[in-house]
Design a protein around this motif. Structure first.
Motif, PDB file in Angstrom:
ATOM      1  N   LYS B  45       0.828  -1.202   0.000  1.00  0.00           N
ATOM      2  CA  LYS B  45       0.000   0.000   0.000  1.00  0.00           C
ATOM      3  C   LYS B  45       0.861   1.249   0.000  1.00  0.00           C
ATOM      4  O   LYS B  45       0.492   2.256  -0.593  1.00  0.00           O
ATOM      5  N   MET B  46       1.976   1.187   0.678  1.00  0.00           N
ATOM      6  CA  MET B  46       2.857   2.366   0.682  1.00  0.00           C
ATOM      7  C   MET B  46       3.450   2.579  -0.694  1.00  0.00           C
ATOM      8  O   MET B  46       3.525   3.704  -1.187  1.00  0.00           O
ATOM      9  N   ILE B  47       3.866   1.498  -1.333  1.00  0.00           N
ATOM     10  CA  ILE B  47       4.450   1.645  -2.668  1.00  0.00           C
ATOM     11  C   ILE B  47       3.386   2.147  -3.637  1.00  0.00           C
ATOM     12  O   ILE B  47       3.659   2.961  -4.510  1.00  0.00           O
ATOM     13  N   ALA B  48       2.156   1.672  -3.448  1.00  0.00           N
ATOM     14  CA  ALA B  48       1.075   2.067  -4.355  1.00  0.00           C
ATOM     15  C   ALA B  48       0.603   3.492  -4.091  1.00  0.00           C
ATOM     16  O   ALA B  48      -0.174   4.028  -4.855  1.00  0.00           O
ATOM     17  N   GLY B  49       1.056   4.093  -2.981  1.00  0.00           N
ATOM     18  CA  GLY B  49       0.660   5.470  -2.686  1.00  0.00           C
ATOM     19  C   GLY B  49      -0.658   5.573  -1.960  1.00  0.00           C
ATOM     20  O   GLY B  49      -1.255   6.637  -1.896  1.00  0.00           O
ATOM     21  N   ILE B  50      -1.149   4.451  -1.416  1.00  0.00           N
ATOM     22  CA  ILE B  50      -2.421   4.488  -0.696  1.00  0.00           C
ATOM     23  C   ILE B  50      -2.188   4.928   0.745  1.00  0.00           C
ATOM     24  O   ILE B  50      -2.967   5.672   1.311  1.00  0.00           O
ATOM     25  N   LEU B  68      -4.524  -5.017  -5.681  1.00  0.00           N
ATOM     26  CA  LEU B  68      -4.514  -5.498  -4.306  1.00  0.00           C
ATOM     27  C   LEU B  68      -5.702  -6.415  -4.076  1.00  0.00           C
ATOM     28  O   LEU B  68      -5.690  -7.261  -3.206  1.00  0.00           O
ATOM     29  N   GLU B  69      -6.743  -6.208  -4.851  1.00  0.00           N
ATOM     30  CA  GLU B  69      -7.902  -7.056  -4.733  1.00  0.00           C
ATOM     31  C   GLU B  69      -8.595  -7.008  -6.077  1.00  0.00           C
ATOM     32  O   GLU B  69      -8.907  -5.928  -6.572  1.00  0.00           O
ATOM     33  N   MET B  72     -12.158  -4.708  -7.381  1.00  0.00           N
ATOM     34  CA  MET B  72     -12.470  -3.549  -6.545  1.00  0.00           C
ATOM     35  C   MET B  72     -13.171  -2.516  -7.408  1.00  0.00           C
ATOM     36  O   MET B  72     -12.751  -2.244  -8.514  1.00  0.00           O
ATOM     37  N   GLY B  73     -14.230  -1.938  -6.872  1.00  0.00           N
ATOM     38  CA  GLY B  73     -14.915  -0.887  -7.602  1.00  0.00           C
ATOM     39  C   GLY B  73     -15.927  -1.428  -8.603  1.00  0.00           C
ATOM     40  O   GLY B  73     -16.559  -0.658  -9.304  1.00  0.00           O
TER      41      GLY B  73
END
Lengths: 270, 382
Positions: B45-50, B68-69, B72-73
């Protein structure tokens, strides 16, 4: 080299998501229509029924209290104008309060600017309100009430109203992530707000010595201008309009600041 | 946590990750392994900027896409097409960009007429294909995948791996979280092992996963060591060391050490073990694995009914295991384990990955393909 965290903010990045905002608004509408026979009609049925109810119950009490409007449906017209302002406000605030909690899953799994979420709510509410405006206009004509050119101020009033609701909702929405009581408080606040705003009554029925209390309510500033341009054929009170715009800007900036400040903590809390 | 100067009662704070430092070059693929709660998802998540790290820095260049999943959406009431536009929009693409990629998406997802049906009518495999197709419709510079490939049938896995490989060839860096040794080894050239938020290993996927397996089996009193072999591979030795392997060799029919074995030849695995202290029982297990760590055959002396009961401190035992090498040409390794019973999870005295290595060559058999040798009798009637 771009630090990853810098990416998630800034209006420029939000602008890049304009297509997503528009398509989300369309998606929301589509989801509301899907599987229902009457579709978009439901957007206006419940507000119209509410107006009709108040009109039935309170019209005898209120009719004589609307000076300057020579129409036997005067009270119904007054109600419609008031709800036209009140509905988008409550819709936006109610949705914004739980906005980040409702979208927790997407926020945790997908990197996108969080500012698009309130924009989608605002856009969707604006669309709903446009439908409502069309229906209200039709109702006005049926009741023989043709608003003057002053009604052209309506888009300006609507924008100010949306901004105020968005700013207030955004601040509450961020707070609600950390202190869940905010959501409950806001619901109660809206209930009181409804009665503390001259929507189903005119301000003249309040004893003069207490009117200043109502005068402190920003939603009164909004409503009064709606009433002026739609019911009384008067120009808006620019003092009140300026006050609404100023308050809206302060709240929007505060909300944005809170959103920025809380970035890391919000992800941990959600 | 303090917020605008207001103290807000914080849920107990802890460092999820600390002292992590690594670099991924364009086109490089690294795997991340670790137990549940090791901090893998937080790192992604950190690498993805979340999420943002509370300390430290992440520098990236180029567009990052994170799966990540899957799905999603997505919304069940919308059609595949509508969901495609919505989900790709959420990734920041506009209408014309998405329209440009539509052909590629429908081609990968293979939905046919279902593309214009609500996705609640899809099978989970169809939803997955669509989700993966949308998530990877635009080649990112950095692709982050969190165990998404572990789901789905073999066909889907094969297709998605293929697509990831193509991205890699064009310079996409891949960061993959997985415990699947085959997936890690076939896609990644390097792996990182996280444990309790620390980076405990950085090496080849084989070495890191051997260490990971030792780690999850590790109990109190056990130690884990690693040695670098001549060819650069890492040998992981774990266990309590209450019994140790003193000597291990693979011998041919003439009792000579056998590094290279002919297909179908008979060899003998000789293992000498010593009990360091008095033990309730002693069992030797072995497994023959290929280059990717897949076990081809494995058994132990508990299965064969040859448990050594109550060995005393200093007792030694020599095991001789003779078998024909019914394997196809290639490089194989033998893992050895000393334990108290059928499973090394009971009591693991010593577990030694890559204890022995040997090559199999085809000297005298008709040519064949595959990892197994199954001598056929072919009759042809005409």
């Amino acid at each position: 080299m771009i630090p990853a965290m810098r990416q998630s903010f800034g209006l420029r990045r939000t602008w890049a998501y304009r297509y997503f905002v528009l398509s989300s608004i369309a998606t929301e509408l589509r989801l509301r229509v899907v599987g229902s026979r009457l579709g978009l009609v439901w957007l206006v049925v419940s507000p119209l029924l509410q107006v009709a109810m108040y009109a039935l119950v309170l019209s005898t009490v209120m009719r004589s209290r609307l000076p300057g409007v020579d129409n036997r449906f005067a009270y119904a017209i007054y109600l419609l104008a008031g709800f036209l302002a009140w509905y988008p406000f409550t819709e936006i605030v109610t949705r914004c309060v739980t906005l980040f909690l409702d979208n927790a899953n997407a926020l945790k799994k997908i990197a996108f600017p969080r500012t698009v979420l309130p924009l989608i709510v605002l856009g969707s509410a604006a669309f709903n309100n446009c439908v409502m405006i069309a229906v209200t206009a039709a109702a006005f004509l049926l009741m023989g009430h043709v608003p003057s050119w002053q009604a052209l101020w309506l888009p300006v009033l609507l924008l100010a109203n949306l901004a105020l609701a968005g700013g207030f909702g955004l601040c509450c929405g961020v707070l609600n992530v950390f202190i869940r009581d905010v959501g409950q408080l806001v619901q109660i606040g809206l209930q009181f707000g409804f009665w503390l705003t001259p929507i189903v009554y005119v301000i003249d029925i309040i004893p003069a010595s207490y009117r200043w209390v109502i005068g402190l309510n920003p939603m009164f500033w909004v409503l009064d201008n709606y009433h002026r341009v739609l019911v009384y054929d008067q120009p808006p009170d620019f003092g009140k309009l300026a006050a609404v715009v100023a308050l809206a800007l302060v709240l929007l900036l505060l909300g944005r600041f809170m959103l920025r400040q809380s970035q890391a903590e919000m992800m941990d809390t959600l | 946590m303090r917020w605008f100067g207001l103290p807000i009662p914080a849920p107990d704070e802890r460092w999820v990750l600390s002292d992590i430092s690594f670099r991924v070059d364009p086109g490089e693929a690294i795997g991340i392994a670790g137990r549940n709660g090791a901090g893998k998802s937080t790192l992604l998540k950190m690498i993805a900027g979340i999420t943002r790290p509370s300390a430290g820095r992440i520098a990236l260049s180029g567009r990052v896409a994170a799966i990540l999943e899957l799905g999603m959406g997505f919304s069940g009431e919308l059609t595949g097409r509508q969901n495609t536009f919505h989900a790709a929009g959420m990734m920041g693409f506009n209408q014309s960009e998405i329209e440009g990629a539509l052909e590629d998406i429908t081609g990968f997802a293979e939905l046919g007429a279902f593309f214009d049906q609500p996705i609640r009518t899809y099978s989970s495999g169809m939803q997955m294909r669509l989700a993966f197709a949308v998530a990877t419709a635009f080649r990112p510079d950095i692709l982050i995948v969190d165990e998404a490939l572990a789901v789905g049938d073999a066909y889907f896995q094969h297709k998605s791996m293929e697509r990831i490989r193509r991205f890699q060839a064009k310079g996409t860096s891949l960061i993959l979280v997985s415990h699947d040794k085959v997936a890690l080894q076939s896609l990644c050239t390097r792996a990182i092992l996280l444990d309790n938020g620390q980076m405990v290993r950085d090496g080849t996927p084989e070495a890191v996963l051997d260490y990971y397996n030792a780690l999850i089996a590790q109990k109190k009193g056990e130690t884990i060591t690693t040695e670098t072999l001549e060819d650069g591979r890492m040998r992981t030795i774990s266990g309590t060391r209450q019994a140790v392997i003193e000597h291990a060799a693979l011998e041919d029919a003439a009792s000579k050490p056998a590094d290279t074995v002919a297909v179908g030849a008979t060899v003998t695995l000789v293992v000498k073990a010593r009990a360091v202290e008095a033990l309730p029982s002693l069992v030797l297990g072995y497994a023959i694995k290929d280059r990717l760590g897949q076990t081809f055959f494995g058994t132990n002396t508990a299965f064969s009914g040859q448990v050594i009961e109550a060995p005393q401190a200093g007792d030694t035992a020599t095991f001789r295991i003779t078998f024909p090498v019914m394997l196809g040409p290639g490089t194989y390794s033998i893992a050895l384990a000393l334990s108290a019973g059928e499973s090394h999870l009971d009591a693991n005295y010593e577990w030694r990955d890559l204890a022995l290595m040997f090559d199999v060559v085809n000297l005298d058999k008709p040519a064949f393909d595959g990892k197994m040798f199954m001598p056929p009798v072919i009759t042809v009637e005409r």
